[in-house]
Design a protein around this motif. Structure first.
Motif: not given
Length: 75
Positions: A15-21, A55-58
């Protein structure tokens, strides 16, 4: 942007919108380590993939969904 739509029926798994952060944090960490190594006159510089773990991103990746509606395809 009213006519902007996705071309392929692919979206993220979670459900995460993006991985920008996550990407910003990884690049900040990478640049900080590079600056420290350059100041210390080190010749071996690390690569971005050695410092951050994608692999640890949202989001856990993407998948193709052939049943996406026109509403889902809008940006």
């Amino acid at each position: 942007m009213s006519r902007s739509i996705k071309k392929t029926k692919i979206h993220g798994i979670t459900s995460a919108k993006s991985e920008k952060e996550n990407k910003q944090d990884a690049n900040r960490k990478f640049r900080r380590i590079i600056k420290q190594k350059v100041k210390a006159d080190k010749t071996e510089l690390p690569k971005l993939r050695e410092i951050s773990n994608v692999w640890s991103f949202n989001k856990d990746g993407k998948y193709y969904n052939p049943e996406m509606t026109n509403k889902d395809m809008r940006k």
